[in-house]
Design an enzyme around this catalytic site. Structure first.
Site, PDB file in Angstrom:
ATOM      1  N   PHE A 123       0.822  -1.219   0.000  1.00  4.02           N
ATOM      2  CA  PHE A 123       0.000   0.000   0.000  1.00  4.02           C
ATOM      3  C   PHE A 123       0.854   1.267   0.000  1.00  4.02           C
ATOM      4  CE2 PHE A 123       0.878  -0.037   4.514  1.00  4.02           C
ATOM      5  CZ  PHE A 123       0.775   1.285   4.910  1.00  4.02           C
ATOM      6  N   LYS A 124       2.110   1.158   0.408  1.00  2.82           N
ATOM      7  CA  LYS A 124       2.969   2.341   0.467  1.00  2.82           C
ATOM      8  C   LYS A 124       3.138   2.984  -0.910  1.00  2.82           C
ATOM      9  CE  LYS A 124       3.812   1.573   4.870  1.00  2.82           C
ATOM     10  NZ  LYS A 124       5.105   1.266   5.460  1.00  2.82           N
TER      11      LYS A 124
END
Length: 486
Positions: A123-124
């Site tokens: 998700f980063k």
């Protein structure tokens, strides 16, 4: 839009200035002087937008010093199907953050929001790809350069490095805890051979890495001379980029603005769920924000008791959801600022106490530091904890009941989400990463390997480039200086 520090530094700053600066000069974190609000009419209009169009509408409320045409170009270049369809090329993946209903019955509705189809499968990437383009744009305008100094417990590092590799005027110095990430995570970072990427394996835990980033950032003379910036979630631009997918999740899960949703978020450093808190403060109808921790449960302890007690390195567990092996949640300060009604003097005093005594107590009990814990419910926060046996059981449950394979951190989220379901309020779990990044545990749970996206089949066998260093700030400064030429 102007910004100020949680600890009281009042010099007026705009978005581009804090984008490159990271920590405020007083050691605090930047927040807008007031949160911009989202009207019901705006939410209705935004329902029909693409992800890139939505990101532009949200970001222009914060980056008011960037010409709108430039900001729109940056956002449109960032949020494309080519960047965020790394795993799948179908129509659903082209939505960037598609939702998948896992179960819906009388007990409630459980939804998974996919956030991990970017270049590093975590998700980063949702924020980091934007940060890379914002950095490059801003540095070009200022004819400047930037040395990014960051810390990772697993996914931030690779996301930052993949976003910054080859960017003009940017070097990345990334700290990670030596031998405490998964083999895939380690290889994803250390196999990069780009000359502007420097990987440093620190003999310690993530909190030791994070402490050095803060120590270097607080040395204002060194920071200025070496042109130090950060990509950790202490950077406001990264947090506000994450606000977008909360709004997208809400809009995708509802049909009208009189409906509410809840979110469960696997969390160690409080950056991801802090973005949900900000979305809620802006007026998005979020009912609950549920913090899901692993064995390193400093945040769960606070949201159950009002006591914030950081752990020492020796007390930090090395777990099978390693990106959450954090015992000092650096982004937590932003929420405490709001909880205390913007009292920056008290915030500064409490976080000085964290450094000197290891924590603070807002439970209201005799001898505590305040009674603000009673106000936490107003902000919608709840919490829960998941351990290794829970992860294994949840991974098996997800395959058997939902027909999907999930990573260990997402398993922590689903386990805790199931404990907080409410009828009539959809619960969205934010996916953390793809299971291939934690294959050792997938194999333990399912007795098979996780599927690997094309291009990652033999990543662990690639040559690796990194240095091992002790958790020593002076040695770290010397290493940075010797590799910048400044």
């Amino acid at each position: 839009m102007q910004y100020a520090s949680t600890r009281g530094h009042t010099a007026s700053q705009n978005f581009s200035e804090i984008l490159l600066g990271g920590l405020a000069p007083d050691g605090g974190l930047y927040l807008p002087v007031s949160y911009p609000q989202i009207s019901a009419d705006e939410l209705n209009i935004w329902r029909g937008l693409s992800y890139a169009q939505l990101a532009f509408e949200v970001l222009k409320k914060f980056a008011t010093d960037i010409p709108e045409a430039d900001l729109k170009s940056i956002v449109e270049r960032t949020y494309t199907a080519d960047v965020y369809c790394n795993v799948r090329k179908d129509e659903e993946a082209a939505q960037i953050t598609p939702l998948r209903v896992l179960q819906e019955d009388h007990g409630g509705k459980l939804i998974l929001q996919a956030l991990s189809n970017g270049p590093t499968l975590a998700f980063k990437d949702m924020a980091m790809q934007l940060l890379g383009n914002l950095f490059e744009y801003t540095l070009a305008r200022q004819h400047a350069e930037l040395n990014i100094f960051g810390a990772t417990s697993g996914d931030t590092g690779s996301a930052a490095e993949y976003a910054m590799r080859g960017k003009k005027g940017i070097r990345v110095f990334m700290l990670s805890p030596h031998r405490k990430m998964s083999a895939f995570q380690t290889a994803q970072m250390f196999s990069l051979q780009d000359p502007n990427i420097f990987n440093i394996a620190v003999e310690g835990v993530f909190d030791d890495c994070q402490d050095m980033v803060k120590a270097v950032s607080n040395d204002l003379e060194f920071k200025q001379r070496q042109k130090i910036g950060t990509v950790n979630s202490i950077n406001w631009a990264r947090v506000v980029a994450q606000v977008v997918y909360y709004i997208r999740g809400y809009l995708s899960a509802t049909t009208s603005n009189d409906q509410k949703v809840s979110f469960t978020v696997p969390s160690g450093n409080f950056g991801n769920i802090c973005a949900g808190h900000i979305a809620r403060m802006m007026g998005v109808p979020i009912h609950k924000l549920v913090v899901a921790t692993n064995e390193n449960d400093v945040l769960d302890e606070f949201f159950r008791t009002g006591v914030y007690r950081v752990r020492k390195s020796a007390e930090t567990w090395h777990t099978t959801s390693p990106s959450m092996d954090i015992s000092k949640a650096s982004n937590f300060e932003r929420f405490i600022f709001d909880l205390l009604g913007g009292d920056s003097a008290r915030v500064a005093a409490l976080f000085r106490k964290v450094e000197t005594e290891g924590g603070f107590d807002l439970s209201g009990k005799p001898g505590s530091d305040g009674d603000e814990f009673a106000k936490v419910a107003r902000f919608g926060f709840e919490s829960g904890k998941s351990v290794h046996t829970d992860r294994l059981q949840t991974i098996r449950h997800a395959e058997q009941k939902y027909g999907i394979t999930i990573d260990t951190h997402t398993a922590d989220g689903i386990k805790v989400a199931l404990e907080h379901l409410e009828a009539g309020v959809p619960m969205i779990v934010l996916e953390t990463a793809l299971p291939a990044k934690f294959n050792e545990t997938i194999r333990e749970a399912l007795e098979r390997d996780a599927q690997r996206p094309a291009g990652f089949e033999n990543i662990e066998a690639l040559p690796q480039r990194f240095v091992v260093m002790p958790a020593n700030v002076d040695q770290m400064k010397a290493y940075i200086a010797s590799n910048t030429g400044l």
